[in-house]
Design a protein around this motif. Sequence first.
Motif, mmCIF file in Angstrom:
data_model
loop_
_atom_site.group_PDB
_atom_site.id
_atom_site.type_symbol
_atom_site.label_atom_id
_atom_site.label_comp_id
_atom_site.label_asym_id
_atom_site.label_seq_id
_atom_site.Cartn_x
_atom_site.Cartn_y
_atom_site.Cartn_z
ATOM 1 N N ARG A 243 1.132 -1.351 -0.395
ATOM 2 C CA ARG A 243 -0.033 0.139 -0.166
ATOM 3 C C ARG A 243 1.025 1.113 -0.028
ATOM 4 N NH1 ARG A 243 -4.879 1.442 4.545
ATOM 5 N NH2 ARG A 243 -4.522 3.796 3.914
ATOM 6 N N THR A 244 2.075 1.455 0.337
ATOM 7 C CA THR A 244 2.763 2.512 0.777
ATOM 8 C C THR A 244 3.617 2.683 -0.231
ATOM 9 O OG1 THR A 244 3.433 1.899 3.823
ATOM 10 C CG2 THR A 244 4.579 3.874 2.101
ATOM 11 N N LYS A 245 4.099 1.790 -0.760
ATOM 12 C CA LYS A 245 4.506 1.832 -2.212
ATOM 13 C C LYS A 245 3.704 2.395 -3.159
ATOM 14 C CE LYS A 245 8.632 -1.190 -0.895
ATOM 15 N NZ LYS A 245 10.153 -2.226 -1.766
ATOM 16 N N LEU A 246 2.787 1.517 -3.230
ATOM 17 C CA LEU A 246 1.912 1.316 -4.225
ATOM 18 C C LEU A 246 1.432 3.018 -4.007
ATOM 19 C CD1 LEU A 246 -0.589 1.040 -6.316
ATOM 20 C CD2 LEU A 246 -2.309 0.284 -5.089
ATOM 21 N N LYS A 247 1.190 3.708 -3.072
ATOM 22 C CA LYS A 247 0.761 5.294 -3.026
ATOM 23 C C LYS A 247 1.757 6.390 -3.575
ATOM 24 C CE LYS A 247 -0.668 8.710 -0.115
ATOM 25 N NZ LYS A 247 0.087 9.893 -0.396
ATOM 26 N N VAL A 248 3.305 6.160 -3.315
ATOM 27 C CA VAL A 248 4.181 6.746 -3.916
ATOM 28 C C VAL A 248 4.364 6.129 -5.451
ATOM 29 C CG1 VAL A 248 7.072 7.205 -3.820
ATOM 30 C CG2 VAL A 248 5.591 6.712 -1.694
ATOM 31 N N LYS A 249 4.080 5.737 -5.752
ATOM 32 C CA LYS A 249 3.614 5.598 -7.792
ATOM 33 C C LYS A 249 2.308 6.102 -8.209
ATOM 34 C CE LYS A 249 7.331 2.553 -9.124
ATOM 35 N NZ LYS A 249 8.153 3.089 -10.367
ATOM 36 N N CYS A 250 1.728 6.163 -7.246
ATOM 37 C CA CYS A 250 0.714 7.097 -7.741
ATOM 38 C C CYS A 250 0.318 8.323 -7.651
ATOM 39 C CB CYS A 250 -0.871 6.468 -7.167
ATOM 40 S SG CYS A 250 -1.353 4.431 -7.659
ATOM 41 N N ASP A 251 1.022 8.884 -6.454
ATOM 42 C CA ASP A 251 1.435 10.264 -6.502
ATOM 43 C C ASP A 251 2.241 10.708 -8.006
ATOM 44 O OD1 ASP A 251 -0.028 10.443 -4.322
ATOM 45 O OD2 ASP A 251 1.700 10.326 -3.158
ATOM 46 N N ASP A 252 3.438 10.043 -8.192
ATOM 47 C CA ASP A 252 4.484 9.805 -9.167
ATOM 48 C C ASP A 252 4.113 9.769 -10.312
ATOM 49 O OD1 ASP A 252 6.113 10.282 -7.768
ATOM 50 O OD2 ASP A 252 7.562 8.347 -7.880
ATOM 51 N N ASN A 253 2.826 8.967 -10.328
ATOM 52 C CA ASN A 253 2.501 8.789 -12.429
ATOM 53 C C ASN A 253 1.212 9.623 -12.198
ATOM 54 O OD1 ASN A 253 3.931 7.066 -13.509
ATOM 55 N ND2 ASN A 253 4.064 6.420 -11.508
ATOM 56 N N GLY A 254 0.171 10.400 -10.921
ATOM 57 C CA GLY A 254 -0.155 11.178 -11.262
ATOM 58 C C GLY A 254 -1.758 10.812 -10.939
ATOM 59 N N ILE A 255 -2.199 9.132 -11.004
ATOM 60 C CA ILE A 255 -3.457 8.349 -10.735
ATOM 61 C C ILE A 255 -3.796 8.218 -8.906
ATOM 62 C CG2 ILE A 255 -3.581 6.309 -10.545
ATOM 63 C CD1 ILE A 255 -1.316 5.404 -12.265
ATOM 64 N N GLU A 256 -4.672 8.633 -8.883
ATOM 65 C CA GLU A 256 -5.733 9.136 -7.117
ATOM 66 C C GLU A 256 -5.299 7.642 -7.253
ATOM 67 O OE1 GLU A 256 -10.397 9.648 -7.808
ATOM 68 O OE2 GLU A 256 -9.469 11.429 -7.667
ATOM 69 N N LEU A 257 -5.214 7.340 -5.685
ATOM 70 C CA LEU A 257 -5.504 6.367 -5.073
ATOM 71 C C LEU A 257 -6.145 6.117 -4.397
ATOM 72 C CD1 LEU A 257 -4.082 3.262 -3.947
ATOM 73 C CD2 LEU A 257 -3.086 4.413 -2.830
ATOM 74 N N ARG A 258 -7.377 5.372 -4.279
ATOM 75 C CA ARG A 258 -8.920 5.625 -2.954
ATOM 76 C C ARG A 258 -9.132 4.112 -2.810
ATOM 77 N NH1 ARG A 258 -13.138 6.689 -8.136
ATOM 78 N NH2 ARG A 258 -13.294 8.066 -8.684
ATOM 79 N N ILE A 259 -8.808 3.938 -1.246
ATOM 80 C CA ILE A 259 -9.519 3.137 -0.283
ATOM 81 C C ILE A 259 -9.883 2.514 0.302
ATOM 82 C CG2 ILE A 259 -8.030 2.753 2.550
ATOM 83 C CD1 ILE A 259 -5.890 3.648 0.580
ATOM 84 N N ALA A 260 -10.959 2.062 -0.095
ATOM 85 C CA ALA A 260 -12.238 1.462 0.286
ATOM 86 C C ALA A 260 -12.607 1.192 1.783
ATOM 87 C CB ALA A 260 -12.287 0.751 -0.948
#
Length: 384
Positions: free
Chosen positions: A313-330
Amino acid sequence: MLKNFKTEIDPTEEQKVKIRKTIGTCRFIYNFYLAHNKELHENGKTVMSSHQFRVWLNNEYLPDHPEYAWIKEAYSKAVTQSVNHGQTAFTRFFKHQSGFPKFKKKGKSDVKMYFVKNNPKDCRCERHRINIPSLGWVRIKEKGYIPTTKDGYVIKSGSVSMKADRFYASVLIEIPDNKTTDIYSEGIGIDLGLKDFAILSNGKKYKNINKSARLKKLEKQLIREQRCLSRKYENLKKGESTQKANIQKQRLKVQKLHHRIDNIRTDHINKTIAEIVKTKPSYITIEDLNVSGMMKNRHLSKAVASQKFYEFRTKLKVKCDDNGIELRIADRFYPSSRICHCCGSAKKDLKLSDRIYKCSCGYVEDRDLNASLNLKDAVTYKIA
């Protein structure tokens, strides 16, 4: 944008001795700071700040205790940073954000040698080597990974760490912000599990690396080496030192196996995240897993821990921030597995052993895929 780069280094024997001495001094100073403040706290006095402690140590304590003169031999910035970490630990404790600071045990704590750029000749980096204050030029094993000084990149600060007799340099570099805005595909939902590591709403599955023959073989080898180490401890006579060469050698074998297994799991997570992000979805939805609650199940705790859900989850958030992708937590209580993706009705009697989801409306789908499809369409979520 500040970005961290970590790579393995190949120091000389002389540099290894210096690193070990500095890390040992940092550990000692951190523990000394905790012990001194603990004593002040128990006597009803105010705990010392990092600055106050350093002034007291240099002006009062060390002149009266010449046997601790070796503290001055270590790189001063690293020692200062270890005291700052101690102050942070106490601040968090008094704000009720964490428990009482713990002492760092020799060989079992992740203590690092901190360094910072003080003058233009410090912290320079070339393709195959890096200049670290107090160590000089140190060879890099992975050539060309860290951006070089020649290309205009500046190392702000960094640290040298040691794990299983291997040395690593971690540096903080200012790099241009290259966020991409090109989004091509629709959003995806990710269901994390134990049978398969991740199931995507587009049907893609990522296997559980812990079930691979390679990792199972290494875990069997680890059990054998741990048993061998345990026997060596049992055969020691009462009062005999545990620092014997044979014991140290066996302990290093166990550490190296732990490190190798950990690296394989981390590598699998990194590759999975890279592959998911490359599809450029407009958003990614994941579930808010109660990992600490799952760890309480003694039958599943080992399997849950080895999956490294929090790291994912931590690494996915960093990658999403770098690529401008919205990460949603249900929402944590969103029943993604129980809801039918076709008609929306909830199946309350669904068991963990039911791997195929069958609804009264006639919808039949793999349980995990159904959950990932529901996560993709989830309405109640928060942005990570």
